[in-house]
Design a protein around this motif. Sequence first.
Motif, PDB file in Angstrom:
ATOM      1  N   LYS A  25       3.299   3.215  14.135  1.00 42.43           N
ATOM      2  CA  LYS A  25       3.605   2.315  15.247  1.00 42.43           C
ATOM      3  C   LYS A  25       4.572   2.949  16.244  1.00 42.43           C
ATOM      4  CE  LYS A  25       1.026  -0.955  13.631  1.00 42.43           C
ATOM      5  NZ  LYS A  25      -0.391  -0.817  14.045  1.00 42.43           N
ATOM      6  N   ALA A  48       7.457  -3.505  14.888  1.00 36.93           N
ATOM      7  CA  ALA A  48       6.146  -2.945  14.523  1.00 36.93           C
ATOM      8  C   ALA A  48       5.027  -3.859  15.013  1.00 36.93           C
ATOM      9  CB  ALA A  48       6.065  -2.758  13.004  1.00 36.93           C
ATOM     10  N   GLY A  49       5.211  -5.167  14.841  1.00 32.96           N
ATOM     11  CA  GLY A  49       4.185  -6.120  15.280  1.00 32.96           C
ATOM     12  C   GLY A  49       4.031  -6.153  16.796  1.00 32.96           C
ATOM     13  N   GLY A  69      10.405  -5.043  11.463  1.00 40.17           N
ATOM     14  CA  GLY A  69       9.059  -5.588  11.292  1.00 40.17           C
ATOM     15  C   GLY A  69       8.518  -6.200  12.574  1.00 40.17           C
ATOM     16  N   TYR A 114       4.473   4.957   8.405  1.00 43.41           N
ATOM     17  CA  TYR A 114       3.154   5.044   7.758  1.00 43.41           C
ATOM     18  C   TYR A 114       2.103   4.310   8.580  1.00 43.41           C
ATOM     19  CZ  TYR A 114      -0.260   4.825   3.890  1.00 43.41           C
ATOM     20  OH  TYR A 114      -1.376   4.927   3.101  1.00 43.41           O
ATOM     21  N   SER A 115       2.514   3.230   9.228  1.00 37.17           N
ATOM     22  CA  SER A 115       1.574   2.479  10.057  1.00 37.17           C
ATOM     23  C   SER A 115       1.384   3.109  11.432  1.00 37.17           C
ATOM     24  CB  SER A 115       2.050   1.021  10.209  1.00 37.17           C
ATOM     25  OG  SER A 115       1.970   0.334   8.975  1.00 37.17           O
ATOM     26  N   ASP A 163      12.859   1.186   4.009  1.00 31.08           N
ATOM     27  CA  ASP A 163      11.509   0.849   3.560  1.00 31.08           C
ATOM     28  C   ASP A 163      10.699   0.185   4.666  1.00 31.08           C
ATOM     29  OD1 ASP A 163       9.471   0.700   1.590  1.00 31.08           O
ATOM     30  OD2 ASP A 163       9.919  -1.412   1.311  1.00 31.08           O
ATOM     31  N   GLN A 164      11.370  -0.629   5.483  1.00 31.59           N
ATOM     32  CA  GLN A 164      10.659  -1.261   6.603  1.00 31.59           C
ATOM     33  C   GLN A 164      10.188  -0.201   7.598  1.00 31.59           C
ATOM     34  OE1 GLN A 164      13.490  -2.518   5.266  1.00 31.59           O
ATOM     35  NE2 GLN A 164      12.680  -4.442   4.480  1.00 31.59           N
ATOM     36  N   GLN A 167       7.214   1.921   5.846  1.00 30.53           N
ATOM     37  CA  GLN A 167       5.879   1.302   5.717  1.00 30.53           C
ATOM     38  C   GLN A 167       5.349   0.716   7.031  1.00 30.53           C
ATOM     39  OE1 GLN A 167       4.489  -1.122   2.238  1.00 30.53           O
ATOM     40  NE2 GLN A 167       4.646  -2.831   3.661  1.00 30.53           N
ATOM     41  N   SER A 168       6.181  -0.109   7.681  1.00 24.36           N
ATOM     42  CA  SER A 168       5.673  -0.851   8.844  1.00 24.36           C
ATOM     43  C   SER A 168       5.671  -0.016  10.124  1.00 24.36           C
ATOM     44  CB  SER A 168       6.498  -2.125   9.071  1.00 24.36           C
ATOM     45  OG  SER A 168       6.306  -3.043   8.018  1.00 24.36           O
ATOM     46  N   ILE A 207       1.418  -4.051  18.566  1.00 21.40           N
ATOM     47  CA  ILE A 207       0.004  -4.438  18.491  1.00 21.40           C
ATOM     48  C   ILE A 207      -0.292  -5.340  19.682  1.00 21.40           C
ATOM     49  CG2 ILE A 207      -1.737  -5.615  17.091  1.00 21.40           C
ATOM     50  CD1 ILE A 207       0.078  -4.810  14.624  1.00 21.40           C
ATOM     51  N   HIS A 245       5.940  12.575  10.501  1.00 25.94           N
ATOM     52  CA  HIS A 245       5.660  12.337  11.923  1.00 25.94           C
ATOM     53  C   HIS A 245       6.746  11.547  12.654  1.00 25.94           C
ATOM     54  CE1 HIS A 245       1.892  13.963  10.722  1.00 25.94           C
ATOM     55  NE2 HIS A 245       1.572  12.898  10.007  1.00 25.94           N
TER      56      HIS A 245
END
Lengths: 317, 282
Positions: free
Chosen positions: A104, A69-70, A66, A101-102, A93-94, A97-98, A73, A138
Amino acid sequence: MKKYTYTEKKDTRSGFGVGLQELGKTNPNVVALCADLIGSLKMDAFKAENPERFFQVGIAEANMIGIAAGLTIGGKIPFTGTFANFSTGRVYDQIRQSVAYSGKNVKICASHAGLTLGEDGATHQILEDIGLMKMLPHMCVINPCDYNQTKAATIAIAEYDGPVYLRFGRPSVPNFTDANQSFEIGKAVLLNEGTDVTIIATGHLVWKAIEAGEKLAEQGISAEIINIHTIKPLDNDAILTSVSKTRCVVTAEEHQMHGGLGDSVAQLLSRHLPTPQEFVAVNDSFGESGTPDELMSKYGLDTIDIINATHKVLKRK
Amino acid sequence: MADIQQLQKLSTQVRRDIVRMVHAVSSGHPGGSLGCTDFLVALYNGVMKHDSNNFTMDGKGEDLFFLSNGHISPVYYSVLARCGYFPVEELKTFRRLNTRLQGHPTTHDHLPGIRIASGSLGQGMSVAIGAALTKKLNHDNSIIYSLHGDGELQEGQIWEAAMYAAANKVDNYIATIDYNGRQIDGDVDNVLSLGNLKAKFEAFGWQVVETERGNDLVSVIEGLSKSKSYIGKGKPIVNIMKTEMGAGVDFMMGTHKWHGSAPNDEQLAKALGQLEETLGDY
């Protein structure tokens, strides 16, 4: 037939460590995170030289993914490091999603993949990680074959914009690829041309495929050897070109048969060029404690297994 | 800072948007959305420094917000649209095929204002910490905000993140907890009690701020101002904000039943009867 030699055996994880260290010098946006395995991942040099860009997250892999992923940004390029088991299954799952799918730009770097982790046993010997990662839309999946190639791959993925899973390992294996190679993501490496069978290998099985090719040549069998360092995106053209010539294929990997490189190749061939294929892979089984060599032998991932698979597939042509 | 009366009008309109959005597709999460309306209205209208006309993923020089409890997407979408991130009309597309307004927020469809996908709970605090670390590396003294459900705090990753943020002095970050005491299966105390939440965060090394009236705009703004006063003082900040699930619609309050249920035609009419149309429906 090209003869491959090596002067020393080295671990692929050290290739990662050196590649990351170089990125520390050349790319100010590269940051690294580790979950209490700095020594095992060979991240010491990057940490020492870039303390402000290194994040020790402790034994908390979900949080590490997580945070990575942050970190993207605002333009950072995070490289996370832990064992392959904790880089994938534990944090699926992390990542899903993070990161995936995001969309990053996180590089998930995973050591101690597969049986060659050795004595720690099945809890740590993940043989499902390639499958888990390649199923994510991807997600780029890379499994280099030796120290030099792992170093080159590490440097190359920093330039690629998007999530990447980079898989490497613990044992010392022949370091035979060019120290100054250019690493092209998604591009297969044709190691030897042949006419009777195509042997497609990834990771630690690439050297064993080369050895198998030499032994097969002594038996009068001409094997084309392909190193697939990028499992996704797969180099479809290279595989189809080779198999349309040889008309049979053996895939070899340190992974479950279900979900690995062999699956990807079979899917490609079934759609475009149905071809007899044999799989050198772990057959629906967990690993166990033992030395890497003992385990590769017991679970059928040795040079002899590639040779036997070749004989089998040739009969099916 | 917009005046309170204006914000009040916006809150009422956002609440209308929420119930109309979930009614239109007979799905979605109105309860938590209504409960967090005042918080998000205040945050995006005076508290946060942000530019709704020029959205960039990196948000350099801007404060950033991460919604960790992604199921309250209706309030998020309404507030973003009414701040100008995208046309208010687009709220019509919520949860419909080919929409940018997915059931749970995503960056996948490039909706301005969204910087991470959320929905699977417990991940947003880690992401917010990462963004806060990048702000520090970039010498950007903006603030990172996040919002979490109280039920969401049952996820283990939250406490991994909480431990990290305190140990590493991530002090440019304010996490707000929507402390409404309810989750899908009932009261949080009955599903899995959080115990003494303030003491837990303090034990983890956080600066705790308590907002007692999270559905009163003045109280919400005071809580956020107090939280901001602790920025840069060596600790991450948590704003434990008491709210009422379903706030603003009488029959949706006092129960967990509207966590994830949409009103029917009759219930919609009743709800809208309690919410004056102030800024124009989409």
